[in-house]
Enzyme design. Structure first.
Site, PDB file in Angstrom:
ATOM      1  CE1 TYR A   1      17.111   3.125  13.868  1.00 46.67           C
ATOM      2  CE2 TYR A   1      18.973   2.404  12.550  1.00 46.67           C
ATOM      3  CZ  TYR A   1      17.692   2.215  13.019  1.00 46.67           C
ATOM      4  OH  TYR A   1      16.972   1.118  12.633  1.00 46.67           O
TER       5      TYR A   1
ATOM      6  CB  THR B   1      -0.257   8.511   2.695  1.00 45.29           C
ATOM      7  OG1 THR B   1      -1.352   8.957   1.890  1.00 45.29           O
ATOM      8  CG2 THR B   1      -0.470   7.081   3.112  1.00 45.29           C
TER       9      THR B   1
ATOM     10  CE  LYS C   1      -2.752   6.834  -0.994  1.00 46.48           C
ATOM     11  NZ  LYS C   1      -2.538   6.531   0.424  1.00 46.48           N
TER      12      LYS C   1
ATOM     13  CG  ASP D   1      -7.146   7.104   6.282  1.00 46.47           C
ATOM     14  OD1 ASP D   1      -6.470   7.912   5.613  1.00 46.47           O
ATOM     15  OD2 ASP D   1      -6.907   5.884   6.310  1.00 46.47           O
TER      16      ASP D   1
ATOM     17  NE  ARG E   1       4.383   5.218  -1.401  1.00 50.83           N
ATOM     18  CZ  ARG E   1       4.068   4.253  -2.258  1.00 50.83           C
ATOM     19  NH1 ARG E   1       4.358   4.378  -3.531  1.00 50.83           N
ATOM     20  NH2 ARG E   1       3.461   3.166  -1.847  1.00 50.83           N
TER      21      ARG E   1
ATOM     22  CD  GLU F   1      15.032   3.078  17.967  1.00 49.60           C
ATOM     23  OE1 GLU F   1      15.084   2.908  19.195  1.00 49.60           O
ATOM     24  OE2 GLU F   1      15.130   2.151  17.149  1.00 49.60           O
TER      25      GLU F   1
HETATM   26  N1  DSN Z   1      -3.209   1.455  -1.619  1.00 50.74           N
HETATM   27  C1  DSN Z   1      -3.597   2.830  -1.474  1.00 50.74           C
HETATM   28  C2  DSN Z   1      -4.513   3.226  -2.569  1.00 50.74           C
HETATM   29  O1  DSN Z   1      -4.171   2.943  -3.690  1.00 50.74           O
HETATM   30  O2  DSN Z   1      -5.547   3.835  -2.353  1.00 50.74           O
HETATM   31  C3  DSN Z   1      -4.188   3.029  -0.170  1.00 50.74           C
HETATM   32  O3  DSN Z   1      -3.408   2.389   0.767  1.00 50.74           O
END
Ligand code: DSN
Length: 417
Positions: free
Chosen positions: A53, A225, A228, A199, A234, A55
């Site tokens: 932990y 994120t 991707k 974003d 993740r 924080e």
């Molecule tokens: N759900 C993701 C996507 O597939 O683009 C974005 O949050």
């Protein structure tokens, strides 16, 4: 009990994981938000860092024993700052949606006006869509794309911004196959005094690898994120300039979240290190090259693509003219070993749960080392399936050919089955 290996502690879950390894190996994974996280990233995510932990932020924690965690988090931050050329990075958001919520918390009050691209045009839920908290707690104004070419309608963006004077303007998308013109958004945001937020969840790896223009210098706040095209764990990250860093850090913790997921933080640090290599730059460009070849093949087979093609990792097939629902096509493709997702297209005449489009991307298949020859085969398989979605014999033949191809291109981080 706590010392048992997974196979003994929980054979059912062990079997699910083994089956999923096989699925991820045997199929062509085209969901544009998915990838194969690097093996080193996977190791970090499953490490003892999960047990801790922490924080707070490095050097300012509410728990003792941070000797190693502080180093991990500082490494992640410094690597991201240098990779993207930003003043500040926060690596604690649990994923992209919490990262975007932290931005709202940092700069807005409930009821304030915000602007983002509408979901039907390719925007994300958290950019102000009505069913999301971002559409419920804020006065969300949604811009879209032109009806004819499906490109972002900048005249509409500018006129809505002038009329509504939003505090924040989100740019970036989850289903937009073209380059995002960050300077154009910045000009509009500046004119109306809004904070521009980029974003880059879908394109972070392309930006890091120089295969898509960077929002840095145009958007003072950037959310993403990390899993991707960036090929990390993740997770989420927020990048910003010095002027916005205090508000961002306070919003993530203690504003929105508790303790960061330290295994993920280590995975982000590793992904940032790997993304700074020439090999990753080549990977990012290969994603885009592959996507272009795949798009050309689909077009040559008579399929309609939203915007007529792609500049990035993503393609949106519009099946309206073919009169095949997107869900039916996506399910048929899955049976043929090709995994995509059904998706709305701009001005869709069908409902979001039964839309007219299929969305695909080349990040994961490019991680397997596939190139233009494989994209042409893939595009032709896809067209064959979509032309005859009830031909189970053709689908199982293609599934076999897909499996043979996958055997030639092992998936990173997955044992060969
Ligand atoms: N759900 C993701 C996507 O597939 O683009 C974005 O949050």
């Amino acid at each position: 009990m706590a010392d048992l290996p997974l196979i003994e502690a929980d054979p059912e879950i062990a079997q699910c994981i083994a089956d999923e390894e096989k699925r991820q190996h045997d199929k062509l994974r085209l969901i544009p938000s998915e990838n194969y996280a690097s093996r080193a990233v996977m190791e970090a995510c499953g490490s003892v860092l999960n047990n801790k932990y922490s924080e707070g932020y490095a050097g300012r924690r509410y728990y003792e024993g941070q000797q190693n965690i502080d180093t991990v988090e500082r490494l992640a931050i410094e690597r991201l700052k240098s990779l993207f050329g930003v003043d500040h990075a926060n690596v604690q958001p649990y994923s992209g949606s919490p990262a975007n919520l932290a931005i709202y918390l940092a700069f807005c009050n409930a009821g304030d006006t915000i602007m983002g691209m509408g979901l039907p045009s390719g925007g994300h839920l958290t950019h102000g869509w009505k069913v999301s908290i971002s559409g419920k707690y804020f006065n969300a104004i949604q811009y879209g794309v032109h009806r004819d070419d499906h490109l972002i309608d900048f005249d509409q963006v500018a006129s809505l911004a002038r009329e509504h004077k939003p505090k924040l303007i989100f740019c970036g998308a989850t289903a937009y196959p073209r380059v995002i013109d960050f300077p154009k958004f910045a000009e509009i945001a500046k004119e109306v005094g809004a904070i521009l937020v980029a974003d880059i969840a879908h394109i972070a790896g392309l930006v890091a690898g120089g295969a898509h223009p960077s929002p840095v210098g145009h958007a003072p706040v950037i959310s993403s994120t990390t899993h991707k095209t960036f090929r990390g764990p993740r997770g989420g990250m927020l990048l910003c300039d010095d002027a916005h860093k205090k508000a961002i850090d306070r919003a993530v913790f203690p504003g929105l979240q508790g303790g960061p997921h330290n295994g993920t933080t280590a995975g982000i640090a590793i992904a940032a290190k790997l993304a700074s290599t020439n090999e990753f730059k080549a990977y990012a460009h290969a994603i885009v090259d592959n996507c272009r070849v795949l798009a050309e093949t689909l077009l040559s087979r008579g399929l309609d693509l939203v915007t007529g093609g792609t500049d990035n990792h993503l393609i949106l097939i519009d099946l309206t003219r073919k009169e095949v629902p997107g869900k039916v096509a996506a399910q048929a493709l899955d049976r043929a070993g090709i995994v995509a997702n059904y998706n709305s297209v701009p001005f869709d005449t069908r409902k979001p749960f039964d839309p007219s489009g299929v969305r695909l991307g080349t990040a994961a298949i490019t991680s397997r080392g596939m190139g233009s020859d494989e994209m042409k085969r893939l595009g032709n398989w896809m067209a064959d399936v979509i032309e005859d979605v009830e031909n189970e014999a053709a689908m199982s033949r293609i599934a076999g050919e897909v499996k043979d191809l996958c055997d030639q291109f092992p998936a990173p981080g997955i044992p060969v089955h």
